[in-house]
Scaffold this motif. Structure first.
Motif, PDB file in Angstrom:
ATOM      1  N   LYS A   1       0.833  -1.221   0.000  1.00  0.00           N
ATOM      2  CA  LYS A   1       0.000   0.000   0.000  1.00  0.00           C
ATOM      3  C   LYS A   1       0.859   1.259   0.000  1.00  0.00           C
ATOM      4  O   LYS A   1       0.701   2.134  -0.850  1.00  0.00           O
ATOM      5  N   SER A   2       1.776   1.307   0.960  1.00  0.00           N
ATOM      6  CA  SER A   2       2.605   2.512   1.057  1.00  0.00           C
ATOM      7  C   SER A   2       3.459   2.665  -0.191  1.00  0.00           C
ATOM      8  O   SER A   2       3.665   3.782  -0.676  1.00  0.00           O
ATOM      9  N   SER A   3       3.922   1.536  -0.734  1.00  0.00           N
ATOM     10  CA  SER A   3       4.741   1.614  -1.947  1.00  0.00           C
ATOM     11  C   SER A   3       3.937   2.208  -3.094  1.00  0.00           C
ATOM     12  O   SER A   3       4.443   3.023  -3.869  1.00  0.00           O
TER      13      SER A   3
ATOM     14  N   GLN B   1      12.327  -4.378  -1.328  1.00  0.00           N
ATOM     15  CA  GLN B   1      12.995  -3.960  -0.094  1.00  0.00           C
ATOM     16  C   GLN B   1      14.476  -3.699  -0.367  1.00  0.00           C
ATOM     17  O   GLN B   1      15.061  -2.740   0.154  1.00  0.00           O
TER      18      GLN B   1
END
Ligand code: GTP
Length: 689
Positions: free
Chosen positions: A126-128, A324
């Motif tokens: 989501k944040s990505s 990541q």
């Protein structure tokens, strides 16, 4: 001319050799041929002119049409930006003026505004996705639960060439140009509310990002849905997150950005499960598939992206965010976007879908859709705004205007309030409101009852009369009439009137006090000012106390007056009656018998009865004169004099309001300001007119 004609003739004659007759006819054409030739010339010139006019008309209209198309496009773009900008501005106003939704005590505009909410399981990306849409690296990242408070992210498109910056609502004066500081502030602000634990909180963090590289859009990032609590979290966190996410996605104005990682089975996707529940028709759900690059070799997500596996009304969008490892290596967002584009364009599986994939496309898609949603919702929002403005204005009228700041105006306000109270109090006395009638009840029933119940029977019994008369006579018994005895009997009997006189005064005093209390309670204008209420009550009671003292003095004086001078006529009649009707010798003999004292007792009783009648009429007059009329006339006079001597600070203190009321007025005023500015914002978007 002749040379030219000759040349023409020569060249003409080279191909065409006319017969002599024809040659002759050419040289001297017949009249009919001449007319036909001129007609032909005329016809040709008309045709050419018409063509020219027609062509110029056509080309002009073609130009006008293309101008119009261009203008329409421009207007459409401007409208789109202004609509999303409009909602952004209203959202900011909501945020600034404290409307975060969920507050049932006040009407909320926040909840009526369309927004995009990002929903998905933990670590689904989501944040990505948000970072990709913004093109900036600014969100806290990591494994486990990272997003622990809703993040309301407003994107504002700025002029090309302007520097990107971010602003938090809780730090209004600070502009962040370093986005790693934005990330830190999100973390710190999350911890400020939740503590360093892994707790979650529904209080949103508001962040605005201004950049030329974003589209106008508002996105809300929420904690990821999860099935198990991580270490350090209570078991209830699972349910708490779901409740929080639901409270956002259930609103019909919310577009759901349902994030599912491609390397996970779609059937187990929390985002899809929840969005299916709250939006069964898929009308407001945008399916986003992340981590396409992490799918096992030889597999692909075409079934989903082409809408076969889980069809939605909107097309699925595939995304490739930074891994990541990329994040750890600080791969910047621009490079990540470029790589994402390349991934789709060069992918043998997704190449044909490349135009509808990627975070840039997703941002535009959302922006476009949000705009159309806003367009359909605007009429409803306008009527909500108008309705709420009416409601809030009515409530503010009820709550009263805010208190003036300068002392002159404050004094004026206090006097106005006192007058309002006085009006209500007078109405109670004069009969507009109940209560004044109780005073009449004192005169009509309490006082006569009390007078009737005075123990004159006992006091004027023959035994007591004998005792009093004998005591008054001393060593020398009276010879004719016991003058001193009469006086003593009357004096002591009159003393009994003091108590009912005082009781009348006290009872009326209590009634007046009660009416003051009720009047304060019934004076609407005073409701907001508890301090002034108390001061008015104290000043009124003080005045009533003074009136009571005065009234007591006056009524007791009435009683005292009765003993100061007895009504002579009454007694003059008595011996005459004895003389007229009786035997004087017998009366002399009778003088020391029981009958004699009984007669004295009954004479005094008659006299006292007459006095009682006088006092029954006199006491009410004294009470009304000293207490009731004075209360009507000058209840707050003393208070007014004191007011004039008060300093500005003391006046302000008198107008201290009930803190709850002040808070409510402030809230209503703020909300009203919000709705009015929202209405102005909407009015400024021209198409709506
Ligand atoms: N390779 C790859 N990794 C991704 C992709 N999307 C997300 N990730 C990684 O997945 C991890 C989780 O991503 P986030 O964006 O933090 O996920 P989230 O859903 O916001 O996480 P929570 O807020 O904790 O629920 C990060 O390490 C990301 O780098 C993707 O498309 N490809």
């Amino acid at each position: 001319m002749s040379r030219h004609t000759t040349q023409t003739n020569i060249s003409f004659s080279r191909y065409f050799r006319p017969t002599p007759i024809i040659r002759k006819k050419i040289k001297n054409p017949p009249k009919k041929a001449k007319i036909a030739f001129y007609l032909l010339l005329y016809y040709l010139s008309v045709c050419v002119t018409s063509f020219i006019i027609f062509y110029s008309l056509i080309s002009r209209s073609r130009n006008t049409n293309s101008d119009r198309v261009f203008e329409e496009k421009e207007t459409e773009m401007a409208t789109m930006e202004s609509l999303i900008g409009l909602v952004n501005r209203i959202q900011r106003a909501c945020t600034v003026l404290g409307d975060h939704g969920g507050d049932t005590a006040l009407p909320t505009l926040w909840e009526a505004l369309p927004s995009v909410v990002v929903v998905g399981g933990q670590s689904s990306g989501k944040s990505s996705v948000l970072e990709s849409v913004v093109g900036r690296d600014f969100l806290p990242r990591g494994s486990g639960i990272v997003t622990r408070r809703p993040l309301v992210l407003q994107l504002h498109k700025t002029e090309p060439g302007k520097q990107d910056y971010a602003e938090f609502l809780h730090l209004p004066q600070k502009k962040f140009t370093n986005f790693s500081m934005v990330r830190k502030e999100i973390q710190d602000e999350t911890d400020r509310v939740t503590g360093k634990s892994k707790q979650i909180s529904p209080i949103p963090i508001h962040l605005s990002i201004h950049s030329p590289n974003v589209v106008n859009l508002t996105l809300i990032d929420l904690p990821g849905l999860t099935k198990v609590a991580v270490e350090g979290q209570p078991e209830s966190v699972v349910q708490e997150i779901e409740t929080m996410v639901r409270s956002y996605v259930e609103k019909p104005n919310c577009l759901i950005l349902a994030i599912t990682p491609a390397n996970q089975d779609l059937a187990t996707s929390d985002a899809i499960k929840l969005s299916r529940e709250v939006d069964p028709t898929g009308e407001r759900t945008f399916g986003v598939l992340t981590k396409l690059d992490l799918m096992d070799k030889g597999t692909n997500a075409l079934d989903i992206l082409e809408g076969r596996a889980y069809p939605l009304q909107r097309p699925w969008v595939g995304i490739v965010n930074r891994s990541q490892a990329d994040i750890n290596r600080n791969v910047d967002m621009i490079a990540a976007r470029r790589r994402e584009r390349e991934f789709f364009v060069t992918s043998p599986d997704y190449g044909h879908l490349a135009g509808g994939m990627g975070s840039e496309y997703l941002a535009k898609l959302l922006s476009r859709h949000l705009e159309s949603v806003i367009r359909t919702r605007i009429p409803g929002i306008i009527s909500l705004i108008n309705r709420s403005i009416d409601e809030l204005e009515a409530e503010l009228d009820h709550l009263g205007r805010p208190v003036a700041i300068d002392s002159g105006a404050q004094l004026y306000t206090i006097l106005e309030l006192c007058r309002a109270f006085d009006r209500v109090f007078q109405e109670h006395l004069d009969g507009g409101r109940p209560g004044g009638d109780r005073i009449y009840g004192v005169f009509d029933s309490h006082l006569p009852d009390a007078l009737r119940k005075l123990p004159f029977d006992r006091h004027l019994s023959p035994q007591n009369v004998r005792k009093v008369v004998s005591e008054a006579d001393g060593y020398q018994p009276h010879l004719i009439a016991p003058e001193q005895g009469y006086r003593r009997l009357i004096d002591s009997a009159l003393n009994y009137f003091r108590a009912p006189a005082e009781s009348s005064v006290d009872t009326v005093h209590r009634i007046l006090k009660e009416l003051v209390r009720r009047s304060i309670g019934e004076t609407q204008e005073l409701k907001r000012f508890p301090t002034l209420q108390a001061e008015i009550a104290a000043a009124s009671n003080e005045a009533l106390e003074r009136f009571r003292e005065d009234s007591k003095k006056t009524t007791l004086r009435l009683v005292d007056m009765e003993s100061s001078y007895l009504t002579v006529d009454f007694f003059r009649k008595l011996p005459q009656e004895v003389e007229r009707g009786g035997n004087p010798t017998a009366s002399t003999v009778d003088r020391y018998t029981e009958g004699h004292f009984r007669r004295i007792g009954s004479n005094v009783t008659l006299y006292i009865g007459m006095v009682a009648e006088t006092l029954r009429n006199g006491i009410p007059k004294a009470v009304v004169h000293c207490q009731v009329k004075e209360a009507k006339r000058s209840l707050l006079d003393h208070f007014y004099t004191q007011l004039g001597q008060k300093e500005a600070k003391q006046l302000a203190q008198l107008l201290d309001e009930d803190p709850r009321l002040m808070e409510r007025r402030q809230q209503c005023a703020k909300r009203l300001e919000l709705y009015k500015s929202a209405r102005d914002e909407i009015d400024s978007v021209t198409w709506i007119r």
